[in-house]
Design an enzyme around this catalytic site. Sequence first.
Site, PDB file in Angstrom:
ATOM      1  N   CYS A 102       0.680  -1.259  -0.269  1.00 14.37           N
ATOM      2  CA  CYS A 102      -0.124  -0.115   0.247  1.00 14.37           C
ATOM      3  C   CYS A 102       1.448   1.060   0.234  1.00 14.37           C
ATOM      4  CB  CYS A 102      -0.617   0.024   1.538  1.00 14.37           C
ATOM      5  SG  CYS A 102      -1.932   1.129   0.956  1.00 14.37           S
ATOM      6  N   CYS A 105      -0.924   4.528   2.636  1.00 15.00           N
ATOM      7  CA  CYS A 105      -0.800   4.269   4.467  1.00 15.00           C
ATOM      8  C   CYS A 105      -0.142   2.645   4.156  1.00 15.00           C
ATOM      9  CB  CYS A 105      -1.984   4.178   4.345  1.00 15.00           C
ATOM     10  SG  CYS A 105      -3.144   4.025   3.600  1.00 15.00           S
ATOM     11  N   SER A 106      -1.463   1.558   4.285  1.00 15.72           N
ATOM     12  CA  SER A 106      -1.133   0.502   5.540  1.00 15.72           C
ATOM     13  C   SER A 106      -2.694  -1.051   4.803  1.00 15.72           C
ATOM     14  CB  SER A 106      -0.100   0.432   6.766  1.00 15.72           C
ATOM     15  OG  SER A 106      -1.328   0.730   7.548  1.00 15.72           O
TER      16      SER A 106
HETATM   17 FE    FE Z   1      -3.737   2.908   1.973  1.00 14.00          FE
END
Ligand code: FE
Length: 192
Positions: A102, A105-106
């Site tokens: 990503c 972000c995560s």
């Molecule tokens: Fe993300």
Amino acid sequence: MSHSDASIAARVRHVEALLEERGLVDAQELDRALEAFLANAKPANGKRIVARAWADTGFKARLLENANTAIEEIGLSMGGGLQQQTLKVVENTPEVHNVIVCTLCSCYPIALLGPSPAWYKSPAYRSRVVRDPRGVLAEFGFDPEGEIAVWDASAETRYLVLPRRPAATEGWDEQRLAEAVTRNGLIGTAPV
Ligand code: FE
């Protein structure tokens, strides 16, 4: 509206507030639901999906076509309640190796892999795997055959890598196949 985790969180809080106002749920109930979700979110889920796909070509075809409905066949879901994330399973072949990231972000398929490892969330991995995937995989001690395709997850869409079945696993049952799969193999940063 990818990567809008903050706005989705705001919408979820808004819906939660409405539900609580109408007496449909209480905060403790939501906490229990979240705890149950996290207790069931583990890499064993992703490993079971891969083992079934290796053992059953019909399941594999359905998985690549519509992963959200296919994983229900083995009692799994993306979880999350109010808004289900779209799951896309990407298959490794001799020509193409898949890696997930990503970049902003995560985003990660937590329901199928558990919480993400620290390196997945690191700015170094997120920025470099897109520009130089082979260099990043070399740091994992991995030099896959073929091209490398990088899949950028978002708030709405999550990816899971379907690794290639090792030749030495012929005749293995699903339980044993699942044990041969690694968490990083499902992210694409390791062979199985
Ligand atoms: Fe993300």
